[in-house]
Design a protein around this motif. Sequence first.
Motif, PDB file in Angstrom:
ATOM      1  N   LEU A 290      -2.620  92.110 -14.647  1.00 14.74           N
ATOM      2  CA  LEU A 290      -3.963  92.245 -15.210  1.00 14.74           C
ATOM      3  C   LEU A 290      -5.056  91.893 -14.212  1.00 14.74           C
ATOM      4  CD1 LEU A 290      -3.406  90.935 -18.856  1.00 14.74           C
ATOM      5  CD2 LEU A 290      -3.344  93.286 -17.986  1.00 14.74           C
ATOM      6  N   SER A 291      -4.833  90.875 -13.404  1.00 12.57           N
ATOM      7  CA  SER A 291      -5.841  90.513 -12.415  1.00 12.57           C
ATOM      8  C   SER A 291      -6.004  91.610 -11.369  1.00 12.57           C
ATOM      9  CB  SER A 291      -5.472  89.191 -11.743  1.00 12.57           C
ATOM     10  OG  SER A 291      -6.392  88.874 -10.714  1.00 12.57           O
ATOM     11  N   ALA A 292      -4.883  92.082 -10.818  1.00  6.07           N
ATOM     12  CA  ALA A 292      -4.938  93.144  -9.813  1.00  6.07           C
ATOM     13  C   ALA A 292      -5.508  94.424 -10.401  1.00  6.07           C
ATOM     14  CB  ALA A 292      -3.547  93.391  -9.243  1.00  6.07           C
ATOM     15  N   LEU A 293      -5.153  94.725 -11.643  1.00  5.76           N
ATOM     16  CA  LEU A 293      -5.674  95.913 -12.309  1.00  5.76           C
ATOM     17  C   LEU A 293      -7.193  95.855 -12.408  1.00  5.76           C
ATOM     18  CD1 LEU A 293      -5.607  98.461 -14.115  1.00  5.76           C
ATOM     19  CD2 LEU A 293      -5.086  96.947 -16.052  1.00  5.76           C
ATOM     20  N   GLY A 294      -7.719  94.734 -12.902  1.00  7.66           N
ATOM     21  CA  GLY A 294      -9.164  94.617 -13.061  1.00  7.66           C
ATOM     22  C   GLY A 294      -9.896  94.713 -11.735  1.00  7.66           C
ATOM     23  N   ARG A 295      -9.393  94.011 -10.723  1.00  8.60           N
ATOM     24  CA  ARG A 295     -10.039  94.037  -9.412  1.00  8.60           C
ATOM     25  C   ARG A 295      -9.985  95.427  -8.787  1.00  8.60           C
ATOM     26  NH1 ARG A 295      -6.320  89.850  -8.404  1.00  8.60           N
ATOM     27  NH2 ARG A 295      -5.696  90.919  -6.476  1.00  8.60           N
ATOM     28  N   SER A 296      -8.852  96.093  -8.930  1.00  9.98           N
ATOM     29  CA  SER A 296      -8.698  97.424  -8.340  1.00  9.98           C
ATOM     30  C   SER A 296      -9.572  98.445  -9.049  1.00  9.98           C
ATOM     31  CB  SER A 296      -7.232  97.848  -8.401  1.00  9.98           C
ATOM     32  OG  SER A 296      -6.412  96.953  -7.681  1.00  9.98           O
ATOM     33  N   ALA A 297      -9.658  98.348 -10.374  1.00 10.24           N
ATOM     34  CA  ALA A 297     -10.517  99.270 -11.119  1.00 10.24           C
ATOM     35  C   ALA A 297     -11.978  99.092 -10.723  1.00 10.24           C
ATOM     36  CB  ALA A 297     -10.334  99.065 -12.616  1.00 10.24           C
ATOM     37  N   VAL A 298     -12.401  97.856 -10.505  1.00  9.70           N
ATOM     38  CA  VAL A 298     -13.768  97.613 -10.042  1.00  9.70           C
ATOM     39  C   VAL A 298     -13.995  98.282  -8.690  1.00  9.70           C
ATOM     40  CG1 VAL A 298     -15.344  95.835  -9.181  1.00  9.70           C
ATOM     41  CG2 VAL A 298     -14.191  95.508 -11.362  1.00  9.70           C
ATOM     42  N   ALA A 299     -13.058  98.127  -7.762  1.00  5.35           N
ATOM     43  CA  ALA A 299     -13.189  98.755  -6.449  1.00  5.35           C
ATOM     44  C   ALA A 299     -13.271 100.274  -6.574  1.00  5.35           C
ATOM     45  CB  ALA A 299     -12.017  98.349  -5.554  1.00  5.35           C
ATOM     46  N   HIS A 300     -12.453 100.832  -7.442  1.00  4.56           N
ATOM     47  CA  HIS A 300     -12.429 102.279  -7.670  1.00  4.56           C
ATOM     48  C   HIS A 300     -13.747 102.777  -8.257  1.00  4.56           C
ATOM     49  CE1 HIS A 300     -10.913 106.190  -8.865  1.00  4.56           C
ATOM     50  NE2 HIS A 300     -11.025 105.914 -10.154  1.00  4.56           N
ATOM     51  N   ILE A 301     -14.231 102.093  -9.278  1.00  6.04           N
ATOM     52  CA  ILE A 301     -15.472 102.529  -9.941  1.00  6.04           C
ATOM     53  C   ILE A 301     -16.671 102.346  -9.005  1.00  6.04           C
ATOM     54  CG2 ILE A 301     -17.028 102.021 -11.872  1.00  6.04           C
ATOM     55  CD1 ILE A 301     -14.434 101.252 -13.470  1.00  6.04           C
ATOM     56  N   LYS A 302     -16.687 101.278  -8.228  1.00  6.21           N
ATOM     57  CA  LYS A 302     -17.765 101.104  -7.260  1.00  6.21           C
ATOM     58  C   LYS A 302     -17.803 102.265  -6.268  1.00  6.21           C
ATOM     59  CE  LYS A 302     -18.699  97.153  -5.344  1.00  6.21           C
ATOM     60  NZ  LYS A 302     -18.527  95.853  -4.629  1.00  6.21           N
ATOM     61  N   ALA A 303     -16.622 102.691  -5.821  1.00  5.77           N
ATOM     62  CA  ALA A 303     -16.583 103.815  -4.886  1.00  5.77           C
ATOM     63  C   ALA A 303     -17.000 105.118  -5.561  1.00  5.77           C
ATOM     64  CB  ALA A 303     -15.183 103.939  -4.289  1.00  5.77           C
ATOM     65  N   LEU A 304     -16.588 105.314  -6.811  1.00  5.62           N
ATOM     66  CA  LEU A 304     -17.021 106.506  -7.543  1.00  5.62           C
ATOM     67  C   LEU A 304     -18.536 106.554  -7.660  1.00  5.62           C
ATOM     68  CD1 LEU A 304     -14.664 106.861 -10.660  1.00  5.62           C
ATOM     69  CD2 LEU A 304     -14.808 108.398  -8.711  1.00  5.62           C
ATOM     70  N   ALA A 305     -19.138 105.388  -7.923  1.00  4.27           N
ATOM     71  CA  ALA A 305     -20.579 105.298  -8.114  1.00  4.27           C
ATOM     72  C   ALA A 305     -21.357 105.110  -6.822  1.00  4.27           C
ATOM     73  CB  ALA A 305     -20.886 104.150  -9.084  1.00  4.27           C
ATOM     74  N   LYS A 306     -20.638 105.031  -5.692  1.00  2.94           N
ATOM     75  CA  LYS A 306     -21.257 104.806  -4.376  1.00  2.94           C
ATOM     76  C   LYS A 306     -22.083 103.520  -4.342  1.00  2.94           C
ATOM     77  CE  LYS A 306     -21.541 109.788  -3.558  1.00  2.94           C
ATOM     78  NZ  LYS A 306     -22.430 110.938  -3.270  1.00  2.94           N
ATOM     79  N   LEU A 307     -21.508 102.466  -4.903  1.00  2.00           N
ATOM     80  CA  LEU A 307     -22.201 101.166  -4.944  1.00  2.00           C
ATOM     81  C   LEU A 307     -21.717 100.260  -3.820  1.00  2.00           C
ATOM     82  CD1 LEU A 307     -22.047 100.568  -8.795  1.00  2.00           C
ATOM     83  CD2 LEU A 307     -24.019 101.303  -7.449  1.00  2.00           C
TER      84      LEU A 307
END
Length: 307
Positions: A290-307
């Motif tokens: 769960l920890s790795a999932l949450g952190r990885s999803a944040v990294a993925h969404i940040k890249a999708l949003a170009k943040l």
Amino acid sequence: METLYITHPACHLHEMGDWHPESPSRLDAINDQLLASGIMGLVSSKTAAVATRHDLLRVHAPEYLARLDTLLPAQGYAQIDPDTLMNPHTLEAAYAAAGSGITAVDAIMEETAQTAFCSVRPPGHHAGPARAMGFCFFNNLAVATAYTLEKYGIRRVAIIDFDVHHGNGTEEIFAGNDQVLMCGFYQHPFFPNVHTQNCVKNMVNVPVDAYTSGEAIREVINDSWLPRLRQFQPEFIFISAGFDAHREDDMGQLGLVESDYAWITSRVVEIADEFAQGRIVSFLEGGYNLSALGRSAVAHIKALAKL
């Protein structure tokens, strides 16, 4: 244009027992990490519209949908395979998960968003035209892909799959379809024990050994995916975003970390910007630490949003 974060409350209702790793807490882990990181305030949240039966019939057989209807339990669980079970709310959740991509596609084609992440479950990339397996019932990405091709006249769709497991259901649905190019990597030998590299010209699914590092995965993408994607020139991109290739996830034995998911996503965003007007819809697949999932999803969404 903005990035959408799409989910549905029904996706919390499906569960397969306290022992099962594919649990509602996966969605909570992503949501919590997005809130903690401040990203939730920078994307727009939207509730998925529920898919119709017609939407599902573009990729699933009618007798399969009828069989799931008959198997749905009034209480308790119905076992589909050793690790895939239904509870009374499974189909409600599955129809909502399948509808998330349609909701995202409509928003993007109407130019109210450019990218979207569908935080939904059950996942989908193992579901074939007439088979549930590997925690999956409906192939959420395939439903959205078929909808996009039919409704909007898109001619070329690319599918990216970075789950630790081979997206065998997606490959089964689109193998030989010259409007679709699928690029993936997966641990092999491993579940679902299907090895079809180079069997079909529109599939670039690359098997990798256990304990392959993130650096080696980047080489695979640079050497195998990116040239084919640039040659194909997709007009829309869908992602099966499985985060179980993370080195902390015991479901697999690959060595990716958050920065690898950000790097992969950024390369896909570059292709989308070059050929697809930036249009990307991503779906949650695996990811069970769960920890790795949450952190990885944040990294993925940040890249999708170009943040």
